[in-house]
Design an enzyme around this catalytic site. Structure first.
Site, short mmCIF file in Angstrom:
data_model
loop_
_atom_site.label_atom_id
_atom_site.label_comp_id
_atom_site.label_asym_id
_atom_site.label_seq_id
_atom_site.Cartn_x
_atom_site.Cartn_y
_atom_site.Cartn_z
N HIS A 185 0.74 -1.14 -0.02
CA HIS A 185 0.04 -0.06 0.02
C HIS A 185 0.70 1.38 -0.02
O HIS A 185 1.53 1.65 0.99
CB HIS A 185 -0.90 -0.01 1.22
N HIS A 202 -3.42 7.19 11.24
CA HIS A 202 -2.50 8.20 11.41
C HIS A 202 -2.95 9.27 12.20
O HIS A 202 -3.94 9.45 12.07
CB HIS A 202 -1.27 8.47 9.97
N ASP A 214 -2.25 19.20 8.21
CA ASP A 214 -3.37 19.13 8.19
C ASP A 214 -3.95 18.36 6.87
O ASP A 214 -3.20 18.74 5.95
CB ASP A 214 -4.27 20.51 8.23
N HIS A 247 -6.89 9.54 12.47
CA HIS A 247 -7.99 9.09 11.39
C HIS A 247 -7.45 7.93 10.94
O HIS A 247 -6.20 7.56 10.98
CB HIS A 247 -8.45 10.11 10.50
#
Ligand SMILES: [Fe+2]
Length: 373
Positions: free
Chosen positions: A252, A289, A295, A325
Protein backbone atom coordinates in the site's frame (compact mmCIF):
# COMPACT_ATOMS: atom_id res chain seq x y z
CA UNK A 1 8.62 18.01 0.01
CA UNK A 2 11.71 16.00 0.88
CA UNK A 3 12.11 12.61 -0.69
CA UNK A 4 15.28 11.63 1.15
CA UNK A 5 15.29 10.78 4.81
CA UNK A 6 18.71 11.98 5.94
CA UNK A 7 18.31 11.25 9.61
CA UNK A 8 17.03 7.70 9.60
CA UNK A 9 18.29 5.24 12.21
CA UNK A 10 18.00 1.59 11.45
CA UNK A 11 14.53 0.79 12.76
CA UNK A 12 14.45 -0.36 16.34
CA UNK A 13 12.12 -3.33 16.95
CA UNK A 14 10.19 -4.06 20.12
CA UNK A 15 7.38 -6.50 20.89
CA UNK A 16 4.95 -7.89 18.29
CA UNK A 17 5.56 -6.30 14.92
CA UNK A 18 5.73 -6.99 11.25
CA UNK A 19 9.10 -6.23 9.69
CA UNK A 20 7.53 -4.98 6.42
CA UNK A 21 5.21 -1.99 6.97
CA UNK A 22 1.57 -2.44 5.84
CA UNK A 23 2.00 -6.19 5.25
CA UNK A 24 1.09 -9.22 7.41
CA UNK A 25 0.07 -7.31 10.53
CA UNK A 26 0.27 -9.35 13.75
CA UNK A 27 -3.07 -11.12 14.32
CA UNK A 28 -5.65 -8.82 15.94
CA UNK A 29 -3.59 -5.61 15.66
CA UNK A 30 -4.15 -2.25 14.00
CA UNK A 31 -1.18 -0.48 12.43
CA UNK A 32 -0.57 3.21 13.02
CA UNK A 33 2.10 5.14 11.14
CA UNK A 34 3.62 7.68 13.54
CA UNK A 35 5.63 9.78 11.10
CA UNK A 36 7.14 13.23 10.55
CA UNK A 37 6.99 15.37 7.37
CA UNK A 38 3.96 13.73 5.84
CA UNK A 39 5.27 10.26 5.12
CA UNK A 40 8.89 11.24 4.40
CA UNK A 41 10.48 11.81 7.80
CA UNK A 42 11.39 9.59 10.74
CA UNK A 43 8.70 7.01 11.31
CA UNK A 44 7.63 4.36 13.78
CA UNK A 45 4.90 1.82 13.10
CA UNK A 46 2.78 1.11 16.15
CA UNK A 47 0.88 -2.19 16.42
CA UNK A 48 -2.16 -1.52 18.57
CA UNK A 49 -4.78 -3.69 20.20
CA UNK A 50 -7.55 -1.18 19.25
CA UNK A 51 -8.04 1.29 16.40
CA UNK A 52 -6.80 4.72 17.59
CA UNK A 53 -10.09 6.17 16.32
CA UNK A 54 -12.05 4.06 18.83
CA UNK A 55 -12.84 7.03 21.10
CA UNK A 56 -16.14 7.39 22.95
CA UNK A 57 -16.04 11.15 23.47
CA UNK A 58 -14.05 14.23 22.40
CA UNK A 59 -14.24 17.51 24.34
CA UNK A 60 -12.57 20.65 23.01
CA UNK A 61 -12.11 22.21 19.58
CA UNK A 62 -9.91 19.56 17.94
CA UNK A 63 -11.72 16.78 16.05
CA UNK A 64 -12.03 15.28 12.58
CA UNK A 65 -14.56 17.38 10.68
CA UNK A 66 -16.71 17.02 7.60
CA UNK A 67 -18.59 19.54 5.47
CA UNK A 68 -21.24 19.14 2.77
CA UNK A 69 -20.44 21.78 0.14
CA UNK A 70 -23.63 20.88 -1.75
CA UNK A 71 -25.50 22.67 1.03
CA UNK A 72 -23.54 25.95 0.77
CA UNK A 73 -26.00 28.77 -0.01
CA UNK A 74 -25.20 31.02 -2.98
CA UNK A 75 -23.20 33.97 -1.62
CA UNK A 76 -25.15 37.04 -0.55
CA UNK A 77 -24.98 39.95 -2.98
CA UNK A 78 -21.79 41.79 -2.02
CA UNK A 79 -18.96 43.11 -4.10
CA UNK A 80 -18.65 39.77 -5.97
CA UNK A 81 -21.13 39.25 -8.84
CA UNK A 82 -22.98 35.93 -8.60
CA UNK A 83 -21.37 34.66 -11.82
CA UNK A 84 -18.05 34.33 -9.97
CA UNK A 85 -18.33 34.49 -6.18
CA UNK A 86 -16.12 31.87 -4.52
CA UNK A 87 -17.06 30.84 -0.96
CA UNK A 88 -14.00 30.13 1.18
CA UNK A 89 -14.43 27.20 3.59
CA UNK A 90 -10.89 26.46 4.87
CA UNK A 91 -7.77 28.62 4.80
CA UNK A 92 -4.34 29.37 6.20
CA UNK A 93 -1.50 31.72 5.17
CA UNK A 94 -0.46 29.47 2.25
CA UNK A 95 -3.68 28.20 0.73
CA UNK A 96 -7.42 28.91 0.68
CA UNK A 97 -10.06 26.39 -0.37
CA UNK A 98 -13.20 27.74 -2.01
CA UNK A 99 -16.38 26.39 -3.53
CA UNK A 100 -17.50 28.24 -6.65
CA UNK A 101 -20.43 27.78 -9.04
CA UNK A 102 -19.39 29.91 -12.04
CA UNK A 103 -22.01 31.36 -14.34
CA UNK A 104 -21.51 33.14 -17.67
CA UNK A 105 -19.29 36.04 -16.58
CA UNK A 106 -19.93 39.40 -18.30
CA UNK A 107 -16.74 40.71 -16.68
CA UNK A 108 -13.14 39.53 -16.35
CA UNK A 109 -11.37 38.43 -13.18
CA UNK A 110 -7.72 38.64 -12.15
CA UNK A 111 -6.30 37.25 -8.92
CA UNK A 112 -3.35 39.33 -7.73
CA UNK A 113 -3.20 37.35 -4.45
CA UNK A 114 -2.24 33.93 -5.76
CA UNK A 115 -2.43 31.12 -8.29
CA UNK A 116 -5.88 29.60 -8.84
CA UNK A 117 -6.21 25.83 -9.35
CA UNK A 118 -9.79 25.05 -10.37
CA UNK A 119 -10.81 21.41 -10.07
CA UNK A 120 -13.97 21.04 -12.20
CA UNK A 121 -16.24 18.85 -10.07
CA UNK A 122 -19.27 19.32 -12.33
CA UNK A 123 -19.83 21.13 -15.61
CA UNK A 124 -17.58 22.44 -18.34
CA UNK A 125 -17.34 25.13 -20.95
CA UNK A 126 -14.83 27.62 -22.28
CA UNK A 127 -12.22 29.65 -20.45
CA UNK A 128 -11.16 32.95 -22.00
CA UNK A 129 -7.89 34.26 -20.60
CA UNK A 130 -4.75 36.30 -21.19
CA UNK A 131 -3.30 33.45 -23.32
CA UNK A 132 -6.38 32.79 -25.45
CA UNK A 133 -9.21 30.29 -25.16
CA UNK A 134 -9.26 26.82 -23.61
CA UNK A 135 -12.21 24.43 -23.43
CA UNK A 136 -12.63 22.56 -20.15
CA UNK A 137 -14.71 19.65 -18.85
CA UNK A 138 -15.57 17.73 -15.71
CA UNK A 139 -12.49 16.25 -14.04
CA UNK A 140 -10.14 18.95 -15.34
CA UNK A 141 -7.63 20.78 -13.24
CA UNK A 142 -7.19 24.31 -14.62
CA UNK A 143 -3.96 25.86 -13.34
CA UNK A 144 -4.17 29.66 -13.62
CA UNK A 145 -1.05 31.63 -12.64
CA UNK A 146 -1.40 34.73 -10.48
CA UNK A 147 -2.00 37.80 -12.63
CA UNK A 148 -3.88 36.02 -15.42
CA UNK A 149 -7.06 37.79 -16.58
CA UNK A 150 -9.88 35.31 -17.16
CA UNK A 151 -13.56 34.52 -17.34
CA UNK A 152 -15.63 31.35 -17.55
CA UNK A 153 -18.26 30.73 -20.22
CA UNK A 154 -19.87 27.56 -18.84
CA UNK A 155 -22.03 25.25 -20.91
CA UNK A 156 -25.47 24.05 -19.77
CA UNK A 157 -26.04 22.20 -16.49
CA UNK A 158 -24.68 22.54 -12.96
CA UNK A 159 -21.24 24.14 -12.61
CA UNK A 160 -19.24 23.39 -9.46
CA UNK A 161 -15.53 23.91 -8.92
CA UNK A 162 -13.23 23.28 -6.00
CA UNK A 163 -10.95 26.33 -6.16
CA UNK A 164 -7.56 25.91 -4.49
CA UNK A 165 -5.98 29.36 -4.20
CA UNK A 166 -2.25 29.27 -3.54
CA UNK A 167 -0.28 32.22 -2.20
CA UNK A 168 2.82 30.73 -3.91
CA UNK A 169 3.51 29.47 -7.41
CA UNK A 170 1.97 26.05 -8.08
CA UNK A 171 4.51 23.57 -9.45
CA UNK A 172 4.81 19.86 -10.22
CA UNK A 173 6.49 17.35 -7.89
CA UNK A 174 9.70 15.61 -8.94
CA UNK A 175 9.01 12.21 -10.43
CA UNK A 176 12.43 10.93 -9.40
CA UNK A 177 12.91 7.26 -10.20
CA UNK A 178 9.43 6.95 -11.71
CA UNK A 179 10.67 8.79 -14.78
CA UNK A 180 9.47 11.84 -16.68
CA UNK A 181 6.30 10.24 -18.09
CA UNK A 182 4.93 8.64 -14.93
CA UNK A 183 1.59 9.73 -13.45
CA UNK A 184 1.04 11.68 -16.63
CA UNK A 185 2.99 12.37 -19.79
CA UNK A 186 3.48 16.16 -19.98
CA UNK A 187 2.26 15.88 -23.60
CA UNK A 188 -1.34 15.42 -22.32
CA UNK A 189 -1.33 18.99 -21.00
CA UNK A 190 -3.43 21.49 -22.98
CA UNK A 191 -2.78 25.23 -23.07
CA UNK A 192 -4.87 28.12 -24.47
CA UNK A 193 -4.87 28.99 -28.17
CA UNK A 194 -4.57 32.68 -29.04
CA UNK A 195 -7.97 33.42 -30.51
CA UNK A 196 -10.16 36.51 -30.35
CA UNK A 197 -12.50 36.35 -27.34
CA UNK A 198 -16.25 36.71 -27.73
CA UNK A 199 -17.29 40.38 -27.84
CA UNK A 200 -13.83 41.90 -28.38
CA UNK A 201 -15.01 45.45 -29.02
CA UNK A 202 -17.42 46.38 -26.24
CA UNK A 203 -16.26 47.94 -22.95
CA UNK A 204 -15.05 45.37 -20.38
CA UNK A 205 -14.35 45.61 -16.66
CA UNK A 206 -11.61 43.57 -14.98
CA UNK A 207 -12.26 42.71 -11.33
CA UNK A 208 -8.81 42.53 -9.75
CA UNK A 209 -8.57 40.85 -6.35
CA UNK A 210 -5.67 42.06 -4.20
CA UNK A 211 -5.45 41.33 -0.46
CA UNK A 212 -9.03 40.07 -0.70
CA UNK A 213 -10.42 43.36 -2.03
CA UNK A 214 -11.81 43.91 -5.52
CA UNK A 215 -10.73 46.83 -7.72
CA UNK A 216 -12.57 47.33 -11.01
CA UNK A 217 -10.56 48.45 -14.07
CA UNK A 218 -12.62 49.34 -17.16
CA UNK A 219 -11.41 49.36 -20.79
CA UNK A 220 -13.26 50.43 -23.95
CA UNK A 221 -12.19 47.07 -25.47
CA UNK A 222 -11.65 43.47 -24.31
CA UNK A 223 -8.16 43.44 -22.73
CA UNK A 224 -7.78 39.71 -23.51
CA UNK A 225 -6.43 40.77 -26.88
CA UNK A 226 -3.17 38.76 -27.13
CA UNK A 227 -2.62 37.62 -30.72
CA UNK A 228 0.42 35.45 -29.93
CA UNK A 229 2.53 34.29 -27.02
CA UNK A 230 5.72 32.34 -26.39
CA UNK A 231 7.21 31.09 -23.11
CA UNK A 232 6.70 28.61 -20.31
CA UNK A 233 4.33 30.51 -18.00
CA UNK A 234 0.70 30.04 -18.99
CA UNK A 235 -2.66 28.59 -18.06
CA UNK A 236 -2.78 24.81 -18.45
CA UNK A 237 -5.27 21.99 -18.20
CA UNK A 238 -5.05 18.33 -17.32
CA UNK A 239 -7.93 15.90 -16.80
CA UNK A 240 -7.82 13.38 -13.96
CA UNK A 241 -8.51 10.64 -16.55
CA UNK A 242 -5.05 11.39 -17.96
CA UNK A 243 -3.37 10.91 -14.58
CA UNK A 244 -2.33 7.26 -14.21
CA UNK A 245 -1.83 6.37 -10.56
CA UNK A 246 1.19 4.36 -9.53
CA UNK A 247 0.22 1.24 -7.57
CA UNK A 248 1.87 -1.89 -6.27
CA UNK A 249 0.06 -5.24 -6.11
CA UNK A 250 2.09 -6.09 -3.01
CA UNK A 251 2.36 -2.86 -1.00
CA UNK A 252 0.00 0.00 0.00
CA UNK A 253 1.77 3.11 -1.26
CA UNK A 254 1.52 6.26 0.87
CA UNK A 255 -0.73 9.15 -0.23
CA UNK A 256 2.36 11.06 -1.35
CA UNK A 257 2.59 8.66 -4.33
CA UNK A 258 -0.54 10.41 -5.61
CA UNK A 259 0.89 13.97 -5.48
CA UNK A 260 -0.20 16.09 -8.46
CA UNK A 261 0.84 19.67 -7.57
CA UNK A 262 3.05 21.38 -5.01
CA UNK A 263 2.72 24.83 -3.47
CA UNK A 264 4.71 26.37 -0.64
CA UNK A 265 3.83 24.39 2.51
CA UNK A 266 1.12 22.30 0.88
CA UNK A 267 0.57 19.52 -1.64
CA UNK A 268 -2.40 18.58 -3.84
CA UNK A 269 -2.93 14.85 -4.46
CA UNK A 270 -5.42 13.03 -6.71
CA UNK A 271 -6.92 9.71 -5.63
CA UNK A 272 -8.16 8.02 -8.77
CA UNK A 273 -9.66 4.69 -9.90
CA UNK A 274 -7.11 1.93 -9.40
CA UNK A 275 -6.79 -1.75 -8.55
CA UNK A 276 -6.37 -2.72 -4.93
CA UNK A 277 -3.29 -4.53 -3.65
CA UNK A 278 -3.81 -8.19 -4.56
CA UNK A 279 -1.47 -10.10 -2.22
CA UNK A 280 -3.31 -11.62 0.75
CA UNK A 281 -1.24 -10.01 3.54
CA UNK A 282 -0.95 -6.56 1.94
CA UNK A 283 -3.04 -3.76 3.49
CA UNK A 284 -5.68 -2.30 1.16
CA UNK A 285 -7.01 0.63 3.15
CA UNK A 286 -5.01 3.59 4.46
CA UNK A 287 -3.15 2.96 7.71
CA UNK A 288 -4.15 4.91 10.84
CA UNK A 289 -2.24 8.13 11.44
CA UNK A 290 -2.48 11.37 13.37
CA UNK A 291 -0.99 13.81 10.85
CA UNK A 292 1.81 14.97 13.12
CA UNK A 293 3.02 17.62 10.69
CA UNK A 294 0.13 18.18 8.21
CA UNK A 295 -3.56 19.05 8.18
CA UNK A 296 -5.31 16.82 5.66
CA UNK A 297 -8.34 17.83 3.57
CA UNK A 298 -10.13 15.47 1.18
CA UNK A 299 -12.70 16.56 -1.37
CA UNK A 300 -14.82 13.68 -2.66
CA UNK A 301 -15.75 14.12 -6.30
CA UNK A 302 -16.94 10.84 -7.76
CA UNK A 303 -17.31 7.10 -7.21
CA UNK A 304 -17.55 5.24 -3.92
CA UNK A 305 -14.93 6.45 -1.48
CA UNK A 306 -13.88 3.12 -0.09
CA UNK A 307 -12.42 4.06 3.30
CA UNK A 308 -15.27 6.41 4.37
CA UNK A 309 -18.89 5.52 5.15
CA UNK A 310 -21.58 8.17 4.60
CA UNK A 311 -19.45 10.43 2.41
CA UNK A 312 -20.64 11.41 -1.07
CA UNK A 313 -19.70 13.69 -3.98
CA UNK A 314 -19.31 17.34 -3.02
CA UNK A 315 -18.37 16.57 0.59
CA UNK A 316 -15.13 17.40 2.37
CA UNK A 317 -13.36 15.86 5.34
CA UNK A 318 -10.74 17.73 7.35
CA UNK A 319 -8.39 15.77 9.59
CA UNK A 320 -6.33 18.32 11.54
CA UNK A 321 -2.91 17.71 13.04
CA UNK A 322 -2.93 15.99 16.41
CA UNK A 323 -5.91 13.64 16.24
CA UNK A 324 -6.12 10.27 14.55
CA UNK A 325 -7.97 9.15 11.49
CA UNK A 326 -8.01 6.02 9.42
CA UNK A 327 -10.46 3.72 7.72
CA UNK A 328 -13.98 3.37 9.04
CA UNK A 329 -14.59 0.00 10.77
CA UNK A 330 -16.59 -1.45 7.87
CA UNK A 331 -14.02 -0.39 5.27
CA UNK A 332 -11.40 -2.98 6.20
CA UNK A 333 -13.57 -6.10 5.57
CA UNK A 334 -15.36 -4.34 2.66
CA UNK A 335 -12.04 -3.73 0.89
CA UNK A 336 -11.44 -7.51 0.83
CA UNK A 337 -14.62 -8.00 -1.24
CA UNK A 338 -13.54 -5.71 -4.09
CA UNK A 339 -10.57 -5.75 -6.40
CA UNK A 340 -10.51 -2.06 -7.31
CA UNK A 341 -11.72 1.36 -6.25
CA UNK A 342 -13.58 3.79 -8.52
CA UNK A 343 -13.03 6.84 -6.29
CA UNK A 344 -12.08 10.28 -7.55
CA UNK A 345 -10.95 12.55 -4.72
CA UNK A 346 -8.68 15.58 -4.35
CA UNK A 347 -6.52 15.88 -1.24
CA UNK A 348 -4.86 19.04 0.05
CA UNK A 349 -2.29 18.51 2.83
CA UNK A 350 -1.08 21.68 4.56
CA UNK A 351 1.94 22.19 6.80
CA UNK A 352 0.35 25.06 8.70
CA UNK A 353 -2.96 24.50 10.52
CA UNK A 354 -6.11 25.44 8.62
CA UNK A 355 -9.07 27.39 9.95
CA UNK A 356 -12.69 26.78 9.03
CA UNK A 357 -14.76 29.77 7.95
CA UNK A 358 -18.25 30.73 9.09
CA UNK A 359 -19.59 29.35 5.79
CA UNK A 360 -18.03 25.94 6.53
CA UNK A 361 -19.50 25.84 10.03
CA UNK A 362 -22.96 26.28 8.48
CA UNK A 363 -22.66 23.03 6.48
CA UNK A 364 -20.74 20.91 8.99
CA UNK A 365 -21.73 17.32 9.72
CA UNK A 366 -21.46 17.64 13.50
CA UNK A 367 -21.54 13.89 14.08
CA UNK A 368 -18.55 13.07 11.87
CA UNK A 369 -16.12 12.59 14.78
CA UNK A 370 -18.37 9.74 16.01
CA UNK A 371 -18.53 7.99 12.63
CA UNK A 372 -15.78 5.47 13.58
CA UNK A 373 -17.95 4.02 16.38
FE1 LIG B 1 -4.69 10.57 6.04
Amino acid sequence: MKLVNETSLFPLRKGRITRQAHVDLPEGTYEEEFARQGFFGRTTHLYRAHPPTGWTDIEGPLRPRSYDLNRLAPPAAGDRPAAFAPTCFLRNEDVALHWVRPGAMDFLYRNADGDDVHYVHRGGGRLECTFGVLDYAQGDYLVIPRGTTYRFLPGPGPQEHLLIESASEVTLPDRNQLGAHALFDPAVIDTPEPEAPAEPDRPWTVHVKRRGEITRVTYPFNPNDVVGWKGDLTVWRINVKDIRPVVSPRYHLPPSAHSTFLGRNFVICSFLPRPFEEEAGAMRVPFYHANIDYDEVLFYSDGHFFSREGIGPGMVTWHPQGIHHGPHPKAIPASRLKDRTDEVAVMVDTLRPLEATEAARGVENEAYWASWK
